[in-house]
Design a protein around this motif. Structure first.
Motif, PDB file in Angstrom:
ATOM      1  N   ARG A 174      -6.274   3.011  -7.872  1.00 15.04           N
ATOM      2  CA  ARG A 174      -7.650   3.015  -7.719  1.00 15.04           C
ATOM      3  C   ARG A 174      -8.120   4.320  -7.218  1.00 15.04           C
ATOM      4  O   ARG A 174      -7.490   5.016  -6.654  1.00 15.04           O
ATOM      5  CB  ARG A 174      -7.957   2.043  -6.767  1.00 15.04           C
ATOM      6  CG  ARG A 174      -7.746   0.453  -7.077  1.00 15.04           C
ATOM      7  CD  ARG A 174      -8.040  -0.119  -5.842  1.00 15.04           C
ATOM      8  NE  ARG A 174      -7.575  -1.588  -6.282  1.00 15.04           N
ATOM      9  CZ  ARG A 174      -8.422  -2.616  -6.032  1.00 15.04           C
ATOM     10  NH1 ARG A 174      -9.672  -2.313  -5.404  1.00 15.04           N
ATOM     11  NH2 ARG A 174      -8.159  -3.870  -6.423  1.00 15.04           N
ATOM     12  N   ASP A 218      -6.786  -8.868  -1.612  1.00 16.05           N
ATOM     13  CA  ASP A 218      -7.475 -10.256  -1.890  1.00 16.05           C
ATOM     14  C   ASP A 218      -6.594 -11.160  -2.424  1.00 16.05           C
ATOM     15  O   ASP A 218      -6.114 -10.762  -3.813  1.00 16.05           O
ATOM     16  CB  ASP A 218      -9.044 -10.274  -2.495  1.00 16.05           C
ATOM     17  CG  ASP A 218      -9.665 -11.130  -2.497  1.00 16.05           C
ATOM     18  OD1 ASP A 218      -9.613 -12.317  -1.602  1.00 16.05           O
ATOM     19  OD2 ASP A 218     -10.692 -11.390  -3.362  1.00 16.05           O
ATOM     20  N   VAL A 257      -8.029  -3.247   1.194  1.00 19.63           N
ATOM     21  CA  VAL A 257      -8.498  -4.499   1.587  1.00 19.63           C
ATOM     22  C   VAL A 257      -8.787  -5.357   0.382  1.00 19.63           C
ATOM     23  O   VAL A 257      -8.328  -6.565   0.273  1.00 19.63           O
ATOM     24  CB  VAL A 257      -9.719  -4.486   2.462  1.00 19.63           C
ATOM     25  CG1 VAL A 257     -10.196  -5.947   2.786  1.00 19.63           C
ATOM     26  CG2 VAL A 257      -9.183  -4.137   3.798  1.00 19.63           C
ATOM     27  N   ASP A 258      -9.447  -4.725  -0.619  1.00 17.83           N
ATOM     28  CA  ASP A 258      -9.961  -5.404  -1.887  1.00 17.83           C
ATOM     29  C   ASP A 258      -8.790  -5.707  -2.763  1.00 17.83           C
ATOM     30  O   ASP A 258      -8.573  -6.821  -3.166  1.00 17.83           O
ATOM     31  CB  ASP A 258     -11.171  -4.445  -2.673  1.00 17.83           C
ATOM     32  CG  ASP A 258     -11.508  -5.170  -3.816  1.00 17.83           C
ATOM     33  OD1 ASP A 258     -12.156  -6.184  -3.791  1.00 17.83           O
ATOM     34  OD2 ASP A 258     -11.301  -4.665  -4.835  1.00 17.83           O
ATOM     35  N   ALA A 259      -7.685  -4.748  -2.823  1.00 24.52           N
ATOM     36  CA  ALA A 259      -6.602  -5.077  -3.538  1.00 24.52           C
ATOM     37  C   ALA A 259      -5.769  -6.369  -3.050  1.00 24.52           C
ATOM     38  O   ALA A 259      -4.853  -6.862  -3.662  1.00 24.52           O
ATOM     39  CB  ALA A 259      -5.792  -3.824  -3.709  1.00 24.52           C
ATOM     40  N   ASP A 271      -1.690  -1.066  -9.224  1.00 24.20           N
ATOM     41  CA  ASP A 271      -2.855  -1.111  -9.245  1.00 24.20           C
ATOM     42  C   ASP A 271      -3.453   0.115  -8.659  1.00 24.20           C
ATOM     43  O   ASP A 271      -3.456   0.590  -7.457  1.00 24.20           O
ATOM     44  CB  ASP A 271      -3.326  -2.230  -7.953  1.00 24.20           C
ATOM     45  CG  ASP A 271      -4.710  -2.476  -7.776  1.00 24.20           C
ATOM     46  OD1 ASP A 271      -5.618  -1.642  -8.607  1.00 24.20           O
ATOM     47  OD2 ASP A 271      -5.314  -3.358  -7.286  1.00 24.20           O
ATOM     48  N   TRP A 315       0.865  -1.161  -0.071  1.00 22.95           N
ATOM     49  CA  TRP A 315       0.088   0.009  -0.158  1.00 22.95           C
ATOM     50  C   TRP A 315       0.641   1.185  -0.032  1.00 22.95           C
ATOM     51  O   TRP A 315       1.481   1.478   0.868  1.00 22.95           O
ATOM     52  CB  TRP A 315      -0.886   0.053   1.259  1.00 22.95           C
ATOM     53  CG  TRP A 315      -1.816   1.005   1.434  1.00 22.95           C
ATOM     54  CD1 TRP A 315      -1.997   2.067   0.317  1.00 22.95           C
ATOM     55  CD2 TRP A 315      -2.556   1.608   2.578  1.00 22.95           C
ATOM     56  NE1 TRP A 315      -3.039   3.072   0.719  1.00 22.95           N
ATOM     57  CE2 TRP A 315      -3.067   2.763   2.128  1.00 22.95           C
ATOM     58  CE3 TRP A 315      -2.749   1.035   3.752  1.00 22.95           C
ATOM     59  CZ2 TRP A 315      -3.925   3.481   2.966  1.00 22.95           C
ATOM     60  CZ3 TRP A 315      -3.403   1.741   4.821  1.00 22.95           C
ATOM     61  CH2 TRP A 315      -4.036   2.913   4.443  1.00 22.95           C
ATOM     62  N   ARG A 356     -11.112   0.357   2.043  1.00 24.18           N
ATOM     63  CA  ARG A 356     -11.766  -0.588   1.447  1.00 24.18           C
ATOM     64  C   ARG A 356     -11.204  -1.362   0.288  1.00 24.18           C
ATOM     65  O   ARG A 356     -11.201  -2.590  -0.175  1.00 24.18           O
ATOM     66  CB  ARG A 356     -13.202  -0.232   1.093  1.00 24.18           C
ATOM     67  CG  ARG A 356     -14.019  -0.340   2.685  1.00 24.18           C
ATOM     68  CD  ARG A 356     -15.450   0.184   2.407  1.00 24.18           C
ATOM     69  NE  ARG A 356     -16.241   0.307   3.925  1.00 24.18           N
ATOM     70  CZ  ARG A 356     -16.697  -0.668   4.788  1.00 24.18           C
ATOM     71  NH1 ARG A 356     -17.027  -1.596   3.958  1.00 24.18           N
ATOM     72  NH2 ARG A 356     -17.267  -0.481   5.577  1.00 24.18           N
ATOM     73  N   GLU A 357     -10.753  -0.174  -0.514  1.00 24.01           N
ATOM     74  CA  GLU A 357     -10.095  -0.554  -1.945  1.00 24.01           C
ATOM     75  C   GLU A 357      -8.903  -1.195  -1.475  1.00 24.01           C
ATOM     76  O   GLU A 357      -8.217  -2.106  -2.186  1.00 24.01           O
ATOM     77  CB  GLU A 357      -9.776   0.992  -2.562  1.00 24.01           C
ATOM     78  CG  GLU A 357     -10.886   1.507  -3.238  1.00 24.01           C
ATOM     79  CD  GLU A 357     -11.876   0.854  -4.244  1.00 24.01           C
ATOM     80  OE1 GLU A 357     -10.896   0.037  -4.725  1.00 24.01           O
ATOM     81  OE2 GLU A 357     -12.771   0.972  -4.212  1.00 24.01           O
ATOM     82  N   HIS A 374      -9.366  -5.631   8.883  1.00 21.02           N
ATOM     83  CA  HIS A 374      -9.933  -6.528   7.837  1.00 21.02           C
ATOM     84  C   HIS A 374      -8.896  -7.436   6.802  1.00 21.02           C
ATOM     85  O   HIS A 374      -9.784  -7.651   5.749  1.00 21.02           O
ATOM     86  CB  HIS A 374     -10.827  -5.531   7.036  1.00 21.02           C
ATOM     87  CG  HIS A 374     -11.797  -4.830   7.964  1.00 21.02           C
ATOM     88  ND1 HIS A 374     -11.478  -3.854   8.963  1.00 21.02           N
ATOM     89  CD2 HIS A 374     -13.260  -5.003   8.181  1.00 21.02           C
ATOM     90  CE1 HIS A 374     -12.570  -3.363   9.662  1.00 21.02           C
ATOM     91  NE2 HIS A 374     -13.643  -4.473   9.421  1.00 21.02           N
TER      92      HIS A 374
END
Lengths: 417, 195
Positions: free
Chosen positions: B92, B105, B101-103, B90, B6, B98-99, B136
């Motif tokens: 976004r 995955d 956490v989604d990244a 990536d 991140w 939330r983005e 999360h």
């Protein structure tokens, strides 16, 4: 026509005007709706032609003044003033977010006071984002600072906000006296905003560990800055000499325009566009529609609702009512409605201005309806939650209203109206 | 091994350095940057709030969105240069926490920097977004300090015990360690006066 019917039609017209502003259909600017509806109210004799002419005559010089200020701001932008302001804050911030926030507060407050909130929102906000991004700092606190200060730092001068320009005449104050009385509330409100921002964005404002890049040098638009400052001095001088200050703004814009015409950097068409003619015509149309609403009942209701005393509690109540109204229907019609109630004393007009100018920071988008509607639409794919905006608004607006009115009260007690 | 990093302004260098230290040389590194959508949202809203201006002026939110894309690319260029090898990207726009956490995955490791109080160890060293991401994350997390980690002694002493409840002579409070055995001990408190 019975009063109730006339009032209902006028309110329906205002609701349609505001509805178009909320829904914001593409290719349908507010002016295209407001002007015909104003005409309709005159045709139906809900507003008499004489009253409509008087209102337009009253608003005309104000709108002309606004057009000159908007042109001045756009010309200053074309000369590179805002770009240079961005380079200035980048250089002085030395890579540190808290220093950057302080400098953004300084410049955004000055731009709003001198060139109106339009200049801060339309011209300075994108510069601040680009500046923070180029420094590799988080842009959030600094962009929010611009959007907040466009409202709350517009207290200082009659030219800083169209609301103040509309109310200036009813205060009976000179340009300088208006500025002198609003200086303390202006500073107090900015201080409240700054404290709230330091707290709310503390994680985003953490010290940066990266070395500060040397922000290169940009051209210094000395000429345009001098013209803007001289125009401000001109407002005070012309106002004191009994000459309409619109001439100072027109002269300032004219000087830069002539220079740019000479270097073929400006066309008459661009100059006309920079005065935002559609907006100016919209204000006149809105004025006639609100006149219809006020004349058939709302004016009397507001007169009953608003206090008629210059004691501190009365000033606070006036500011709160104005702020609530500004969040319900947008602060432009709110100002016209409050002014129609005939506030008896300049202290109350200034308190109402604190309300309509600071209040919109609660809902951002001009009214709660707009905020909710934009949320429902989610046109931008990832619209932020309404709560994000309301939290910062709740942190700043009530405190700024109270502190601003207190400061106004102190100013009035010290130098008098 | 897929390492998601991140990249956030003001803290990203520490994350890149952590990848160099901890990730395998053949790991796939993904640099994630999220522009918070409320930044352009705030500019859009401020413009929408100015009644009657639509039509002539440009929406500042659009200008911000445009330059956000360019500046994210610039930041990831700098991150990749510091990393010293090729990395996936990536980019976004959205709710940052939330983005991220989604990244993350499907990742084998997520590298996150603290962004709160860096003067002492403790929960305030995590701002709201890293807090959400740590809570999360769908994968192991490497949580790094953006600068030097504060000393263990920066943890505040435990709260005082209620008066009147003295502990026995054999009790040793591990948090008193820094005072040493010869350090001044708090004298037993006198019983509270009655009445």
């Amino acid at each position: 026509m019975p009063q109730a019917v006339a009032e209902s039609i006028a309110i329906a017209a205002l609701v349609i005007v505001l509805g178009v502003a909320v829904v914001a259909p593409p290719r349908l600017p507010e002016a295209v709706v407001a002007v015909p509806l104003g005409g309709l109210l005159v045709a139906l004799r809900i507003v008499s032609p004489d009253d409509a002419a008087t209102e337009i005559g009253r608003l005309g010089p104000t709108v002309g003044f606004l057009a000159a200020i908007l042109a001045l701001a756009h010309l200053a932008d074309a000369e590179g003033v805002f770009e240079a302001a961005g380079a200035f804050v980048a250089r002085r911030a030395r890579g540190q977010p808290i220093r950057l926030l302080g400098l953004v507060f300084l410049v955004a407050s000055a731009v709003t006071a001198a060139l109106s909130l339009d200049a801060t929102v339309v011209l300075f906000t994108p510069v601040v984002f680009a500046t923070a991004a180029s420094m590799r700092l988080r842009a959030r606190p600094h962009v929010y600072a611009c959007t907040h200060l466009a409202n709350s730092a517009s207290l200082l001068l009659p030219i800083s906000n169209l609301t103040s320009l509309l109310a200036f005449g009813s205060t009976g104050l000179s340009f300088l006296r208006f500025g002198a009385l609003m200086a303390l509330p202006w500073l107090a409100v900015i201080a409240v905003e700054y404290a709230a921002f330091r707290f709310y964005f503390r994680a985003d404002l953490r010290a940066s560990h990266q070395p500060a890049d040397d922000a290169g040098t940009t051209r210094q638009p000395v000429f345009a800055v001098v013209v803007v400052v001289l125009s401000l001095v001109g407002f005070a001088v012309t106002s004191a000499a009994g000459v309409p200050p619109v001439w100072a703004a027109t002269a300032g814009a004219g000087v830069i325009a002539v220079r740019r015409f000479a270097s073929r950097a400006l066309t008459p068409r661009r100059l006309l566009e920079s005065t935002n003619p559609a907006f100016c015509v919209f204000v006149l149309g809105l004025g006639v529609v609100v006149l219809g609403v006020n004349d058939h009942g709302l004016g009397r209701l507001m007169a009953r609702l608003l206090p008629d005393s210059t004691a501190l509690p009365a000033m606070l109540l006036t500011a709160v009512i104005a702020a609530v109204l500004a969040n319900l229907v947008n602060n432009l019609p709110a100002t016209l409605v409050v002014l129609a109630a005939g506030l008896g004393h300049p202290a109350l007009v200034l308190a109402a201005l604190i309300g309509v100018n600071v209040g919109p920071n609660l809902s951002y988008a001009g009214s709660l309806a707009t905020l909710l509607w934009r949320r429902i639409l989610r046109r931008r794919g990832a619209e932020p939650a309404v709560g994000d905006f309301l939290r910062l608004g709740l942190l700043t607006v009530p405190a700024a209203l109270v502190v601003g009115v207190l400061a106004l009260w102190v100013g009035l007690s010290t130098i008098g109206a | 091994m897929r390492v998601v990093v991140w990249i956030a302004e003001q803290t990203w260098e520490a994350c890149i350095d952590a990848v160099a230290t901890w990730a395998a040389d053949d790991a796939t590194v993904v640099l994630v940057h999220v522009t918070p959508s409320d930044v352009q949202g705030a500019a859009h809203h401020a413009f929408a709030g100015m009644l009657g201006r639509r039509g002539t002026d440009a929406d500042p939110g659009d200008t911000v969105a445009h330059s956000a894309a360019a500046s994210a690319t610039g930041l990831l260029d700098a991150a990749e240069a510091r990393l010293g090898r090729a990395a996936e990207r990536d980019i976004r726009i959205g709710r940052v926490e939330r983005e991220v956490v989604d990244a993350a995955d499907g990742a084998d490791l997520l590298v996150v920097a603290r962004d709160g109080d860096d003067a002492r160890l403790g929960p305030k060293s995590l701002g709201p977004h890293p807090r959400f991401v740590v809570d999360h994350a769908p994968c192991p997390v490497l949580l790094v300090w953006p600068g030097a980690a504060p000393a263990v002694g920066s943890i505040p002493p435990p709260p005082d015990r209620p008066p009147g409840k003295h502990h026995g002579p054999g009790h040793h409070d591990p948090h008193d360690r820094e005072h040493g055995h010869h350090g001044r001990r708090r004298p037993p408190e006198p019983p509270a006066p009655q009445g």
